[in-house]
Design a protein around this motif. Sequence first.
Motif, PDB file in Angstrom:
ATOM      1  N   ALA A 196       0.949  -1.254   0.130  1.00 32.24           N
ATOM      2  CA  ALA A 196      -0.108   0.026  -0.194  1.00 32.24           C
ATOM      3  C   ALA A 196       0.735   1.236   0.130  1.00 32.24           C
ATOM      4  CB  ALA A 196      -0.865  -0.030   1.371  1.00 32.24           C
ATOM      5  N   ARG A 197       1.955   1.178   0.684  1.00 31.73           N
ATOM      6  CA  ARG A 197       2.887   2.322   0.716  1.00 31.73           C
ATOM      7  C   ARG A 197       3.694   2.685  -0.623  1.00 31.73           C
ATOM      8  NH1 ARG A 197       3.469   7.087   3.499  1.00 31.73           N
ATOM      9  NH2 ARG A 197       5.635   7.784   3.145  1.00 31.73           N
ATOM     10  N   VAL A 198       3.892   1.466  -1.134  1.00 32.72           N
ATOM     11  CA  VAL A 198       4.608   1.368  -2.526  1.00 32.72           C
ATOM     12  C   VAL A 198       3.680   2.226  -3.696  1.00 32.72           C
ATOM     13  CG1 VAL A 198       5.758   0.356  -4.260  1.00 32.72           C
ATOM     14  CG2 VAL A 198       6.279  -0.378  -1.948  1.00 32.72           C
ATOM     15  N   ALA A 199       2.504   1.607  -3.456  1.00 32.00           N
ATOM     16  CA  ALA A 199       1.807   2.194  -4.606  1.00 32.00           C
ATOM     17  C   ALA A 199       1.036   3.774  -4.515  1.00 32.00           C
ATOM     18  CB  ALA A 199       0.158   1.432  -4.395  1.00 32.00           C
ATOM     19  N   SER A 200       1.431   4.286  -3.386  1.00 29.27           N
ATOM     20  CA  SER A 200       1.263   5.683  -3.082  1.00 29.27           C
ATOM     21  C   SER A 200       2.403   6.714  -3.512  1.00 29.27           C
ATOM     22  CB  SER A 200       0.995   5.743  -1.713  1.00 29.27           C
ATOM     23  OG  SER A 200       2.086   5.503  -0.770  1.00 29.27           O
ATOM     24  N   LEU A 201       3.626   5.940  -3.591  1.00 27.51           N
ATOM     25  CA  LEU A 201       4.482   6.697  -4.228  1.00 27.51           C
ATOM     26  C   LEU A 201       4.434   6.965  -5.696  1.00 27.51           C
ATOM     27  CD1 LEU A 201       7.520   4.758  -2.183  1.00 27.51           C
ATOM     28  CD2 LEU A 201       6.155   7.043  -1.602  1.00 27.51           C
ATOM     29  N   ASP A 202       5.041   8.101  -5.888  1.00 27.03           N
ATOM     30  CA  ASP A 202       5.134   8.651  -7.482  1.00 27.03           C
ATOM     31  C   ASP A 202       6.469   8.107  -8.080  1.00 27.03           C
ATOM     32  OD1 ASP A 202       5.143   9.839  -9.863  1.00 27.03           O
ATOM     33  OD2 ASP A 202       4.751  11.978  -9.118  1.00 27.03           O
ATOM     34  N   PRO A 203       6.663   7.168  -8.979  1.00 22.99           N
ATOM     35  CA  PRO A 203       7.541   6.710  -9.715  1.00 22.99           C
ATOM     36  C   PRO A 203       8.647   7.866 -10.351  1.00 22.99           C
ATOM     37  CG  PRO A 203       5.796   5.449 -10.542  1.00 22.99           C
ATOM     38  CD  PRO A 203       5.218   6.669  -9.707  1.00 22.99           C
ATOM     39  N   LYS A 204       7.851   9.053 -10.717  1.00 22.78           N
ATOM     40  CA  LYS A 204       8.616  10.310 -11.013  1.00 22.78           C
ATOM     41  C   LYS A 204       9.847  10.541 -10.003  1.00 22.78           C
ATOM     42  CE  LYS A 204       4.777  11.728 -14.164  1.00 22.78           C
ATOM     43  NZ  LYS A 204       3.859  13.072 -14.207  1.00 22.78           N
ATOM     44  N   LEU A 205       9.585  10.360  -9.089  1.00 20.20           N
ATOM     45  CA  LEU A 205      10.489  10.694  -7.952  1.00 20.20           C
ATOM     46  C   LEU A 205      11.936   9.898  -8.150  1.00 20.20           C
ATOM     47  CD1 LEU A 205       8.618  10.894  -4.750  1.00 20.20           C
ATOM     48  CD2 LEU A 205       9.267  12.865  -6.093  1.00 20.20           C
ATOM     49  N   GLU A 206      11.841   8.883  -8.530  1.00 19.90           N
ATOM     50  CA  GLU A 206      12.994   8.064  -8.805  1.00 19.90           C
ATOM     51  C   GLU A 206      13.468   8.582 -10.321  1.00 19.90           C
ATOM     52  OE1 GLU A 206      11.768   4.023  -8.637  1.00 19.90           O
ATOM     53  OE2 GLU A 206      11.651   4.054  -6.460  1.00 19.90           O
ATOM     54  N   ALA A 240      13.528  11.351 -11.599  1.00 19.64           N
ATOM     55  CA  ALA A 240      14.099  12.372 -11.168  1.00 19.64           C
ATOM     56  C   ALA A 240      15.699  12.212 -10.747  1.00 19.64           C
ATOM     57  CB  ALA A 240      13.358  13.562 -10.070  1.00 19.64           C
ATOM     58  N   ALA A 241      15.538  11.452  -9.748  1.00 22.06           N
ATOM     59  CA  ALA A 241      17.117  11.050  -9.291  1.00 22.06           C
ATOM     60  C   ALA A 241      17.873  10.507 -10.201  1.00 22.06           C
ATOM     61  CB  ALA A 241      16.729   9.947  -7.904  1.00 22.06           C
ATOM     62  N   GLY A 242      17.456   9.724 -11.295  1.00 24.91           N
ATOM     63  CA  GLY A 242      17.867   9.220 -12.234  1.00 24.91           C
ATOM     64  C   GLY A 242      18.403  10.287 -13.210  1.00 24.91           C
ATOM     65  N   ASP A 243      17.721  11.479 -13.506  1.00 19.39           N
ATOM     66  CA  ASP A 243      18.108  12.657 -14.186  1.00 19.39           C
ATOM     67  C   ASP A 243      19.265  13.323 -13.577  1.00 19.39           C
ATOM     68  OD1 ASP A 243      16.057  11.990 -16.243  1.00 19.39           O
ATOM     69  OD2 ASP A 243      14.616  13.145 -15.170  1.00 19.39           O
ATOM     70  N   ALA A 299      19.165   5.816  -5.977  1.00 18.85           N
ATOM     71  CA  ALA A 299      17.945   6.292  -5.987  1.00 18.85           C
ATOM     72  C   ALA A 299      17.214   5.424  -4.973  1.00 18.85           C
ATOM     73  CB  ALA A 299      17.401   6.024  -7.450  1.00 18.85           C
ATOM     74  N   PHE A 300      17.391   4.176  -4.856  1.00 19.79           N
ATOM     75  CA  PHE A 300      16.518   3.478  -4.131  1.00 19.79           C
ATOM     76  C   PHE A 300      16.949   4.031  -2.525  1.00 19.79           C
ATOM     77  CE2 PHE A 300      16.191  -0.199  -0.827  1.00 19.79           C
ATOM     78  CZ  PHE A 300      14.878  -0.421  -1.233  1.00 19.79           C
ATOM     79  N   TRP A 301      18.104   3.924  -1.948  1.00 16.41           N
ATOM     80  CA  TRP A 301      18.460   4.281  -0.634  1.00 16.41           C
ATOM     81  C   TRP A 301      18.359   5.703  -0.381  1.00 16.41           C
ATOM     82  CZ3 TRP A 301      18.489   0.541   2.558  1.00 16.41           C
ATOM     83  CH2 TRP A 301      19.034  -0.678   2.269  1.00 16.41           C
ATOM     84  N   ARG A 302      18.356   6.618  -1.196  1.00 11.36           N
ATOM     85  CA  ARG A 302      18.308   8.003  -0.940  1.00 11.36           C
ATOM     86  C   ARG A 302      16.778   8.595  -1.274  1.00 11.36           C
ATOM     87  NH1 ARG A 302      24.131  10.829  -2.455  1.00 11.36           N
ATOM     88  NH2 ARG A 302      25.219   9.377  -1.366  1.00 11.36           N
ATOM     89  N   VAL A 303      15.945   7.822  -2.084  1.00 14.18           N
ATOM     90  CA  VAL A 303      14.585   8.465  -2.358  1.00 14.18           C
ATOM     91  C   VAL A 303      13.745   7.372  -1.965  1.00 14.18           C
ATOM     92  CG1 VAL A 303      13.407   9.122  -3.922  1.00 14.18           C
ATOM     93  CG2 VAL A 303      15.775   9.783  -4.222  1.00 14.18           C
ATOM     94  N   THR A 304      13.735   6.311  -2.471  1.00 14.14           N
ATOM     95  CA  THR A 304      12.576   5.445  -2.109  1.00 14.14           C
ATOM     96  C   THR A 304      12.561   4.852  -1.042  1.00 14.14           C
ATOM     97  OG1 THR A 304      13.030   4.462  -4.606  1.00 14.14           O
ATOM     98  CG2 THR A 304      11.700   3.216  -3.218  1.00 14.14           C
ATOM     99  N   PHE A 305      13.765   4.431  -0.430  1.00  6.91           N
ATOM    100  CA  PHE A 305      13.752   3.791   0.815  1.00  6.91           C
ATOM    101  C   PHE A 305      13.043   4.621   2.226  1.00  6.91           C
ATOM    102  CE2 PHE A 305      15.876   2.586   4.980  1.00  6.91           C
ATOM    103  CZ  PHE A 305      15.158   1.187   5.140  1.00  6.91           C
ATOM    104  N   PRO A 306      13.722   6.109   2.139  1.00  9.18           N
ATOM    105  CA  PRO A 306      13.101   6.970   2.921  1.00  9.18           C
ATOM    106  C   PRO A 306      11.571   6.999   2.960  1.00  9.18           C
ATOM    107  CG  PRO A 306      15.367   7.884   2.145  1.00  9.18           C
ATOM    108  CD  PRO A 306      14.817   6.513   1.356  1.00  9.18           C
ATOM    109  N   LEU A 307      11.088   7.160   1.757  1.00  8.66           N
ATOM    110  CA  LEU A 307       9.710   7.283   1.736  1.00  8.66           C
ATOM    111  C   LEU A 307       8.854   6.200   1.955  1.00  8.66           C
ATOM    112  CD1 LEU A 307       9.479   9.148  -1.676  1.00  8.66           C
ATOM    113  CD2 LEU A 307       9.413  10.178   0.560  1.00  8.66           C
ATOM    114  N   LEU A 308       9.599   4.928   1.943  1.00 13.14           N
ATOM    115  CA  LEU A 308       8.903   3.658   2.400  1.00 13.14           C
ATOM    116  C   LEU A 308       9.184   3.285   3.850  1.00 13.14           C
ATOM    117  CD1 LEU A 308       9.863   1.191  -0.660  1.00 13.14           C
ATOM    118  CD2 LEU A 308       7.719   2.310  -0.409  1.00 13.14           C
ATOM    119  N   LEU A 309      10.042   3.870   4.494  1.00 12.59           N
ATOM    120  CA  LEU A 309      10.388   3.490   5.628  1.00 12.59           C
ATOM    121  C   LEU A 309       9.194   3.628   6.847  1.00 12.59           C
ATOM    122  CD1 LEU A 309      12.824   2.689   7.784  1.00 12.59           C
ATOM    123  CD2 LEU A 309      13.297   5.272   8.069  1.00 12.59           C
ATOM    124  N   PRO A 310       8.139   4.678   6.805  1.00 13.09           N
ATOM    125  CA  PRO A 310       7.187   4.416   7.771  1.00 13.09           C
ATOM    126  C   PRO A 310       6.486   3.229   7.470  1.00 13.09           C
ATOM    127  CG  PRO A 310       7.401   6.733   6.837  1.00 13.09           C
ATOM    128  CD  PRO A 310       8.228   5.786   6.054  1.00 13.09           C
TER     129      PRO A 310
END
Length: 265
Positions: free
Chosen positions: A153-163, A165-168, A176-187
Amino acid sequence: MKQKIGRWFVPVFGGLAFLFLLVPIFYVFAFSFNDAGRTNLSWRGFTLDNWKNPCGAPGVCEALGNSLQVGLAATLISTTLGTAIAIGLVRYRFKFNATANMLIFLPLATPEVVLGASLLSQFLNIGAELGMGTVIIAHSIFCISFVVVTVKARVASLDPKLEEAAGDLYASPIQAFWRVTFPLLLPGIVAAALLAFAMSFDDFIITNFNSGNLDTFPKFIYVAATRGIPAQANVIGSAMFIVALLVVIGGQVLSHRRAKMLAAR
């Protein structure tokens, strides 16, 4: 008149239901101060000795230690695998994606008696010795589904564009995973881990099938219940409830502060 009755009915009924759910907890907390003798079935007087020596009942702290070890190990395994599965099911599309989603929900719908007996037959078929290892494996298996559902449910709420953007910004997929995705998934991961630990620590049925001679806290309570649960077990149960309550309150306070900080920006 009907509107007034309806306005008061839900709060009153909800309050009574809430008090009804808390009655066993009040009983456990009250009898942790009971000056019990051989049995702890009736009130014999107030004392603090049980809280001063929570390991006074033979085997209670050993059973608690076993439950904590199993719970922490099962939580670590199920949270790691469940988080990876949740990310894979949401972010990637493959041939058997729908089948995998269905299989994840099967342990949630399977009665624990059936799951525990099935796991026991598998352990016996491969000649595994029942004990700490088999209990950890069994708990990890049925906790994974709870982790996947929560983190998914948490992953589905994240915008893939954030990752993206990190790639850009020249971040590698790992960065990108450890600095963007993981902190957002942590809760969501923390919530899933707490749920997995609670399910593991509290489990009796699957544990009873696959533990052999290993004594866990729920098994200790079940055996002791026939002659009155020792007051020291009530002490440990009360302490666990207080710790869980403090964790929930702390989480709510941190979430509230974070929301205020984001609103202030």
